[in-house]
Motif scaffolding. Structure first.
Motif, PDB file in Angstrom:
ATOM      1  N   GLY A   1       0.774  -1.153   0.017  1.00 25.85           N
ATOM      2  CA  GLY A   1       0.103  -0.132  -0.060  1.00 25.85           C
ATOM      3  C   GLY A   1       0.816   1.182  -0.013  1.00 25.85           C
ATOM      4  N   PRO A   2       0.268   2.275   0.306  1.00 26.19           N
ATOM      5  CA  PRO A   2       1.023   3.642   0.222  1.00 26.19           C
ATOM      6  C   PRO A   2       2.389   3.652   1.116  1.00 26.19           C
ATOM      7  CG  PRO A   2      -1.286   4.186   0.433  1.00 26.19           C
ATOM      8  CD  PRO A   2      -1.171   2.613   0.505  1.00 26.19           C
ATOM      9  N   ALA A   3       2.270   3.086   2.329  1.00 24.29           N
ATOM     10  CA  ALA A   3       3.205   2.864   3.330  1.00 24.29           C
ATOM     11  C   ALA A   3       4.442   2.260   2.848  1.00 24.29           C
ATOM     12  CB  ALA A   3       3.058   2.897   4.795  1.00 24.29           C
TER      13      ALA A   3
ATOM     14  N   ALA B   1      -0.465   0.449  12.399  1.00 27.89           N
ATOM     15  CA  ALA B   1      -0.003   1.009  13.540  1.00 27.89           C
ATOM     16  C   ALA B   1      -1.236   1.974  13.909  1.00 27.89           C
ATOM     17  CB  ALA B   1       1.234   1.769  13.717  1.00 27.89           C
ATOM     18  N   HIS B   2      -1.681   2.536  12.918  1.00 29.69           N
ATOM     19  CA  HIS B   2      -2.873   3.578  13.351  1.00 29.69           C
ATOM     20  C   HIS B   2      -4.072   3.807  12.333  1.00 29.69           C
ATOM     21  CE1 HIS B   2      -0.439   6.061  10.624  1.00 29.69           C
ATOM     22  NE2 HIS B   2       0.768   5.766  11.638  1.00 29.69           N
ATOM     23  N   ILE B   3      -5.030   4.217  12.948  1.00 30.14           N
ATOM     24  CA  ILE B   3      -6.140   4.425  12.027  1.00 30.14           C
ATOM     25  C   ILE B   3      -7.087   5.976  12.539  1.00 30.14           C
ATOM     26  CG2 ILE B   3      -8.648   3.608  11.482  1.00 30.14           C
ATOM     27  CD1 ILE B   3      -6.626   2.010  10.169  1.00 30.14           C
TER      28      ILE B   3
ATOM     29  N   ASN C   1      -1.679  10.346   4.485  1.00 34.44           N
ATOM     30  CA  ASN C   1      -0.582  11.159   4.831  1.00 34.44           C
ATOM     31  C   ASN C   1       0.344  10.794   5.828  1.00 34.44           C
ATOM     32  OD1 ASN C   1      -1.216  13.526   2.624  1.00 34.44           O
ATOM     33  ND2 ASN C   1      -3.172  13.310   3.592  1.00 34.44           N
ATOM     34  N   LEU C   2      -0.372  10.118   6.989  1.00 30.78           N
ATOM     35  CA  LEU C   2       0.234   9.736   8.091  1.00 30.78           C
ATOM     36  C   LEU C   2       1.002   8.513   7.585  1.00 30.78           C
ATOM     37  CD1 LEU C   2      -1.967   9.558  11.336  1.00 30.78           C
ATOM     38  CD2 LEU C   2      -0.065  10.836  10.794  1.00 30.78           C
TER      39      LEU C   2
ATOM     40  N   TRP D   1      -0.207  11.121  16.996  1.00 29.44           N
ATOM     41  CA  TRP D   1      -1.179  11.534  17.999  1.00 29.44           C
ATOM     42  C   TRP D   1      -1.904  13.170  17.874  1.00 29.44           C
ATOM     43  CZ3 TRP D   1      -4.309   8.691  20.854  1.00 29.44           C
ATOM     44  CH2 TRP D   1      -3.836   7.478  21.387  1.00 29.44           C
ATOM     45  N   LYS D   2      -0.796  13.882  17.214  1.00 30.27           N
ATOM     46  CA  LYS D   2      -1.756  15.062  16.760  1.00 30.27           C
ATOM     47  C   LYS D   2      -2.578  15.155  15.602  1.00 30.27           C
ATOM     48  CE  LYS D   2       2.958  17.470  17.993  1.00 30.27           C
ATOM     49  NZ  LYS D   2       4.103  18.016  17.602  1.00 30.27           N
ATOM     50  N   ALA D   3      -2.373  14.084  14.948  1.00 31.63           N
ATOM     51  CA  ALA D   3      -3.168  13.852  13.700  1.00 31.63           C
ATOM     52  C   ALA D   3      -4.613  13.376  14.189  1.00 31.63           C
ATOM     53  CB  ALA D   3      -2.574  12.862  12.667  1.00 31.63           C
TER      54      ALA D   3
END
Length: 392
Positions: A11-13, A289-291, A301-302, A338-340
């Motif tokens: 995927g993107p990552a 790692a995150h959603i 973007n993350l 976490w900011k996102a």
């Protein structure tokens, strides 16, 4: 088989990381359990932050982006049909976002893979990771023929999403998971009709949230908030258009061009973060790692910012014999994650109707949006987060 970095997931990552490593002469292989057509055809995000756009330019992969991407210097908020504009470009010293579908990004990454020495193994099934807690991890998989393969490597990077093997390979005693399930979903359609506005509209209406977006000057992407147990078959195109126009308000709704949808789906909204993002020689990036809920346009973007940080760390390891970047990867990436997550949660909270909202809660939403409308500092905060915080 031997490589320096084994990447699980195309995927993107995974693909951004593979290109970044190839650019700097670091050997890598990408294992993907599906075929290219499946990965490239998934309908996903379409808003690229400045960091993602800059990275595509840095990789020399921005020709089609520059030709087809829609650069947006602002966005629109709507409260019960009253529209107001956020000048993101003016508030952030010239930073913008670009509308360019994830499918197009993946096409560009895949098309350039062979000539740049990016190795991809398609249809890699039953992937397992062994030895990530030691000095020489091994990744094994089975191909469609039934043949078994393995690759020994220095590091493994899990870019295989929420249901992949990578995060599951980290001991439960090591990892903490944080989650918020939102009590609604997004019902979205794609239609070959011109967008109602040149820039996106995020609408808070008493009946619920709506988003007017686009993929091109002739293709529109629209969403409305719905109950999580809604059924697609209950939503005819006519019903969707009627509800969308109602939530966008009479002035904007009257300008909506209707047409048959060629894609329709319901997506649940969820926030999820796994900590840490590194366990010995196994690293997590992107959805593994995150959603985040799609309200803030942060998902892809993350993932890109994760691997930009990680690629920098690997280059430092191989060229400077320093593990400082590797050791700091998890904390550095999580600070940005976490900011996102905070921004996506906040933006969702002021634009959506929650089932347990009472009159006081509704007035608080309205006051928050009115405050943003009248305050340049508040608009600047929104704009800085929307266009994407710089890598630190």
């Amino acid at each position: 088989m031997r490589t320096q970095v084994a990447i699980i997931g195309a995927g993107p990552a995974g693909m951004f990381l593979a290109h970044l490593l190839a650019r700097d002469g670091i050997d890598a292989i990408v294992l993907e359990r599906h075929d290219r057509e499946y990965v490239e055809g998934r309908v996903r995000a379409g808003v690229l932050e400045q960091v993602t756009v800059d990275l595509l330019h840095g990789l020399g992969l921005a020709d089609r982006l520059d030709e087809q991407g829609l650069v947006h210097g602002g966005t629109n908020l709507s409260l019960d049909g009253e529209l107001f504009h956020i000048d993101m470009e003016g508030l952030t010293d010239g930073r913008t976002v670009t509308v360019y579908g994830q499918q197009e990004v993946m096409h560009d990454l895949f098309e350039a893979a062979d000539e740049r020495g990016v190795r991809i193994v398609w249809n890699a099934r039953e992937v397992t990771i062994e030895g990530a807690d030691g000095t020489a991890p091994t990744v094994r998989w089975r191909e469609q023929t039934g043949d078994q393969y393995e690759v020994r490597c220095d590091f493994v990077v899990g870019c295989d999403g929420q249901h992949g093997v990578s995060r599951k390979s980290i001991p439960a005693s090591v990892q903490r998971e944080f989650e918020r399930i939102y009590p609604f979903g997004w019902l979205g359609i794609l239609a070959e009709v011109p967008p109602v506005e040149d820039e996106l509209i995020y609408a808070n209406h008493e009946r619920g949230f709506a988003l007017a977006s686009m993929r091109s000057p002739t293709r529109s992407r629209y969403y409305i908030q719905c109950d999580i147990d809604e059924k697609l078959e209950d939503w005819s195109d006519e019903r969707f258009w009627d509800e969308l126009c109602l939530r966008l308000g009479p002035e904007v709704g009257a300008r909506v061009v209707r047409g048959p949808s060629f894609e329709k789906s319901i997506a649940p909204l969820r926030s999820f973060v796994a900590e840490p993002m590194r366990w010995n020689r196994l690293f997590l990036a992107g959805d593994a790692a995150h959603i985040v809920p799609p309200t803030g346009a942060k998902g892809m973007n993350l993932a890109v910012s994760d691997v930009a940080i990680l690629a920098e760390a690997f280059v430092e390891h191989y060229t400077e014999n320093s593990d400082a970047g590797i050791d700091n990867y998890s904390s550095r990436a999580l600070a940005r994650v976490w900011k996102a997550v905070r921004f996506s949660w906040w933006f969702t909270s002021i634009t959506h109707r929650y089932p347990d909202m009472d009159g006081f809660d509704r007035r608080m939403q309205m006051a928050e949006l009115e405050y943003i409308r009248g305050s340049l500092p508040a608009q600047r905060t929104l704009a800085e987060n929307y266009v994407g915080l710089p890598l630190e």
